[in-house]
Design a protein around this motif. Structure first.
Motif, PDB file in Angstrom:
ATOM      1  N   LEU A 157      18.091   8.422  23.005  1.00 12.19           N
ATOM      2  CA  LEU A 157      16.651   8.658  23.063  1.00 12.19           C
ATOM      3  C   LEU A 157      15.986   8.308  21.740  1.00 12.19           C
ATOM      4  O   LEU A 157      14.944   7.637  21.707  1.00 12.19           O
ATOM      5  N   ARG A 158      16.576   8.738  20.634  1.00  8.11           N
ATOM      6  CA  ARG A 158      15.985   8.436  19.319  1.00  8.11           C
ATOM      7  C   ARG A 158      15.958   6.942  19.058  1.00  8.11           C
ATOM      8  O   ARG A 158      14.976   6.408  18.515  1.00  8.11           O
ATOM      9  N   ALA A 159      17.024   6.238  19.443  1.00 11.53           N
ATOM     10  CA  ALA A 159      17.055   4.785  19.246  1.00 11.53           C
ATOM     11  C   ALA A 159      15.976   4.109  20.081  1.00 11.53           C
ATOM     12  O   ALA A 159      15.291   3.191  19.608  1.00 11.53           O
ATOM     13  N   LEU A 160      15.793   4.556  21.316  1.00 12.75           N
ATOM     14  CA  LEU A 160      14.773   3.984  22.192  1.00 12.75           C
ATOM     15  C   LEU A 160      13.385   4.151  21.599  1.00 12.75           C
ATOM     16  O   LEU A 160      12.598   3.196  21.540  1.00 12.75           O
ATOM     17  N   VAL A 161      13.066   5.349  21.138  1.00 17.39           N
ATOM     18  CA  VAL A 161      11.733   5.618  20.598  1.00 17.39           C
ATOM     19  C   VAL A 161      11.524   4.859  19.288  1.00 17.39           C
ATOM     20  O   VAL A 161      10.458   4.277  19.048  1.00 17.39           O
ATOM     21  N   ALA A 162      12.540   4.837  18.432  1.00 17.89           N
ATOM     22  CA  ALA A 162      12.409   4.131  17.152  1.00 17.89           C
ATOM     23  C   ALA A 162      12.152   2.638  17.362  1.00 17.89           C
ATOM     24  O   ALA A 162      11.304   2.032  16.671  1.00 17.89           O
ATOM     25  N   GLU A 163      12.861   2.032  18.303  1.00 18.59           N
ATOM     26  CA  GLU A 163      12.654   0.609  18.582  1.00 18.59           C
ATOM     27  C   GLU A 163      11.261   0.368  19.160  1.00 18.59           C
ATOM     28  O   GLU A 163      10.604  -0.640  18.833  1.00 18.59           O
ATOM     29  N   ALA A 164      10.785   1.284  19.995  1.00 16.47           N
ATOM     30  CA  ALA A 164       9.450   1.132  20.564  1.00 16.47           C
ATOM     31  C   ALA A 164       8.378   1.255  19.491  1.00 16.47           C
ATOM     32  O   ALA A 164       7.360   0.545  19.528  1.00 16.47           O
ATOM     33  N   VAL A 165       8.574   2.138  18.528  1.00 15.54           N
ATOM     34  CA  VAL A 165       7.624   2.262  17.406  1.00 15.54           C
ATOM     35  C   VAL A 165       7.645   0.992  16.573  1.00 15.54           C
ATOM     36  O   VAL A 165       6.592   0.469  16.178  1.00 15.54           O
ATOM     37  N   ALA A 166       8.840   0.455  16.319  1.00 13.93           N
ATOM     38  CA  ALA A 166       8.969  -0.734  15.478  1.00 13.93           C
ATOM     39  C   ALA A 166       8.252  -1.941  16.075  1.00 13.93           C
ATOM     40  O   ALA A 166       7.696  -2.768  15.338  1.00 13.93           O
ATOM     41  N   ARG A 167       8.222  -2.051  17.408  1.00 16.43           N
ATOM     42  CA  ARG A 167       7.555  -3.205  18.009  1.00 16.43           C
ATOM     43  C   ARG A 167       6.120  -2.892  18.452  1.00 16.43           C
ATOM     44  O   ARG A 167       5.470  -3.713  19.103  1.00 16.43           O
ATOM     45  N   GLY A 168       5.641  -1.685  18.121  1.00 17.74           N
ATOM     46  CA  GLY A 168       4.252  -1.341  18.382  1.00 17.74           C
ATOM     47  C   GLY A 168       3.966  -0.811  19.768  1.00 17.74           C
ATOM     48  O   GLY A 168       2.812  -0.564  20.111  1.00 17.74           O
ATOM     49  N   GLU A 169       4.998  -0.582  20.587  1.00 16.99           N
ATOM     50  CA  GLU A 169       4.751  -0.039  21.925  1.00 16.99           C
ATOM     51  C   GLU A 169       4.421   1.444  21.868  1.00 16.99           C
ATOM     52  O   GLU A 169       3.589   1.937  22.635  1.00 16.99           O
ATOM     53  N   PHE A 170       5.083   2.183  20.985  1.00 14.57           N
ATOM     54  CA  PHE A 170       4.760   3.582  20.742  1.00 14.57           C
ATOM     55  C   PHE A 170       4.180   3.708  19.343  1.00 14.57           C
ATOM     56  O   PHE A 170       4.526   2.932  18.442  1.00 14.57           O
ATOM     57  N   ARG A 171       3.322   4.682  19.161  1.00 12.25           N
ATOM     58  CA  ARG A 171       2.732   4.879  17.836  1.00 12.25           C
ATOM     59  C   ARG A 171       3.588   5.833  17.021  1.00 12.25           C
ATOM     60  O   ARG A 171       4.205   6.759  17.564  1.00 12.25           O
ATOM     61  N   PRO A 172       3.642   5.630  15.698  1.00 15.01           N
ATOM     62  CA  PRO A 172       4.345   6.601  14.860  1.00 15.01           C
ATOM     63  C   PRO A 172       3.565   7.915  14.841  1.00 15.01           C
ATOM     64  O   PRO A 172       2.346   7.923  14.971  1.00 15.01           O
ATOM     65  N   GLY A 173       4.249   8.999  14.683  1.00 14.12           N
ATOM     66  CA  GLY A 173       3.588  10.299  14.669  1.00 14.12           C
ATOM     67  C   GLY A 173       4.589  11.398  14.907  1.00 14.12           C
ATOM     68  O   GLY A 173       5.805  11.156  15.006  1.00 14.12           O
ATOM     69  N   PRO A 174       4.136  12.647  15.035  1.00 14.38           N
ATOM     70  CA  PRO A 174       5.060  13.775  15.193  1.00 14.38           C
ATOM     71  C   PRO A 174       5.964  13.648  16.419  1.00 14.38           C
ATOM     72  O   PRO A 174       7.149  13.994  16.355  1.00 14.38           O
ATOM     73  N   ALA A 175       5.433  13.185  17.543  1.00 11.35           N
ATOM     74  CA  ALA A 175       6.250  13.076  18.747  1.00 11.35           C
ATOM     75  C   ALA A 175       7.352  12.033  18.577  1.00 11.35           C
ATOM     76  O   ALA A 175       8.490  12.227  19.018  1.00 11.35           O
ATOM     77  N   ALA A 176       7.029  10.911  17.934  1.00  8.93           N
ATOM     78  CA  ALA A 176       8.035   9.876  17.707  1.00  8.93           C
ATOM     79  C   ALA A 176       9.058  10.321  16.670  1.00  8.93           C
ATOM     80  O   ALA A 176      10.233   9.933  16.740  1.00  8.93           O
ATOM     81  N   ALA A 177       8.632  11.149  15.715  1.00  5.09           N
ATOM     82  CA  ALA A 177       9.547  11.619  14.676  1.00  5.09           C
ATOM     83  C   ALA A 177      10.519  12.680  15.190  1.00  5.09           C
ATOM     84  O   ALA A 177      11.608  12.858  14.631  1.00  5.09           O
ATOM     85  N   ALA A 178      10.136  13.385  16.245  1.00  6.86           N
ATOM     86  CA  ALA A 178      11.003  14.416  16.835  1.00  6.86           C
ATOM     87  C   ALA A 178      11.060  14.205  18.340  1.00  6.86           C
ATOM     88  O   ALA A 178      10.522  15.005  19.115  1.00  6.86           O
ATOM     89  N   PRO A 179      11.709  13.114  18.776  1.00  6.01           N
ATOM     90  CA  PRO A 179      11.661  12.755  20.199  1.00  6.01           C
ATOM     91  C   PRO A 179      12.361  13.745  21.123  1.00  6.01           C
ATOM     92  O   PRO A 179      12.256  13.622  22.338  1.00  6.01           O
TER      93      PRO A 179
END
Length: 225
Positions: A157-179
């Motif tokens: 799950l953490r890898a999925l969210v981190a990759e999505a943030v890196a390519r701009g699909e998800f925004r960085p923020g508290p939810a992405a930092a603690a998926p």
């Protein structure tokens, strides 16, 4: 490509006086599956401490020595119950998360749908009941479940969210930092179903839709004006 989720387990049946040959298959896999099912039934009925290997053997229709041939200790049998009931779902989560070309949003939807369908919506949730009931007295049981289920699933799950943030699909923020918060509503659904199902049953499909909507609104960037 979507990985196929494992089929829901059959709820353990009460012990019955039946000839061993009619209840236990000839292959090692068949015998192991019958013993694990009997172990799960005994653990759920009596709790971990009160479960006796003798009773597991009787329920499975095998000799006590046969149980020990497959599982050297009661704890090993409990580990097998966790592996067979829950761990295969982590394989599904990892496979879905690694789907090439899929958007993170679609992957999350598939992962959450699998958890609702295959855990909250089946007797697999009873394994969670068992872990909650026994982890205080037997922390090693929870530690094992964390290793083979929670740690692996959390890593994917953490890898999925981190990759999505890196390519701009998800925004960085508290939810992405603690998926791990992504799992919050499904844990609520599990506990609710275990405790309140007969009083106030949940519409799991509706809860899944609300869960996906909540999570994606929290992770996806705001639309450009």
């Amino acid at each position: 490509m979507t990985a196929a989720a494992p089929s829901a387990p059959t709820k353990p049946a009460p012990a019955a006086k039946t000839r061993r040959r009619s209840r236990v298959g000839d292959s090692r896999e068949d015998r192991e599956a019958v013993i694990i099912a009997a172990g799960l039934a005994e653990f759920l009925e009596k709790g971990y401490a009160a479960t006796r290997v003798d009773d597991v053997a009787k329920r499975a229709g095998v000799a006590k020595g046969t149980v020990y041939l497959y599982f050297p200790s009661k704890e090993d049998l409990f580990h097998a119950v966790v592996r067979r009931s829950i761990a295969p779902l982590v394989d599904v989560v990892e496979a879905v998360a690694a789907t090439p070309g899929a958007s993170a949003a679609e992957v999350l939807k598939q992962v959450l749908a699998t958890l609702y369908r295959e855990v909250a919506g089946t007797d697999r949730r009873e394994v969670l009941r068992l872990l909650i009931a026994e982890s205080g007295r037997f922390p090693q049981l929870a530690a094992y479940a964390h290793t083979v289920v929670v740690r692996r699933g959390g890593k994917a799950l953490r890898a999925l969210v981190a990759e999505a943030v890196a390519r701009g699909e998800f925004r960085p923020g508290p939810a992405a930092a603690a998926p791990e918060v992504v799992m919050g509503p499904v844990v609520l659904a599990l506990v609710w179903t275990l405790v309140f199902h007969d009083i106030d049953p949940l519409d799991l499909d509706a809860v899944l839709d609300a869960h996906v909507d909540l999570i994606l609104r929290g992770l996806q960037p705001a639309p450009r004006s």
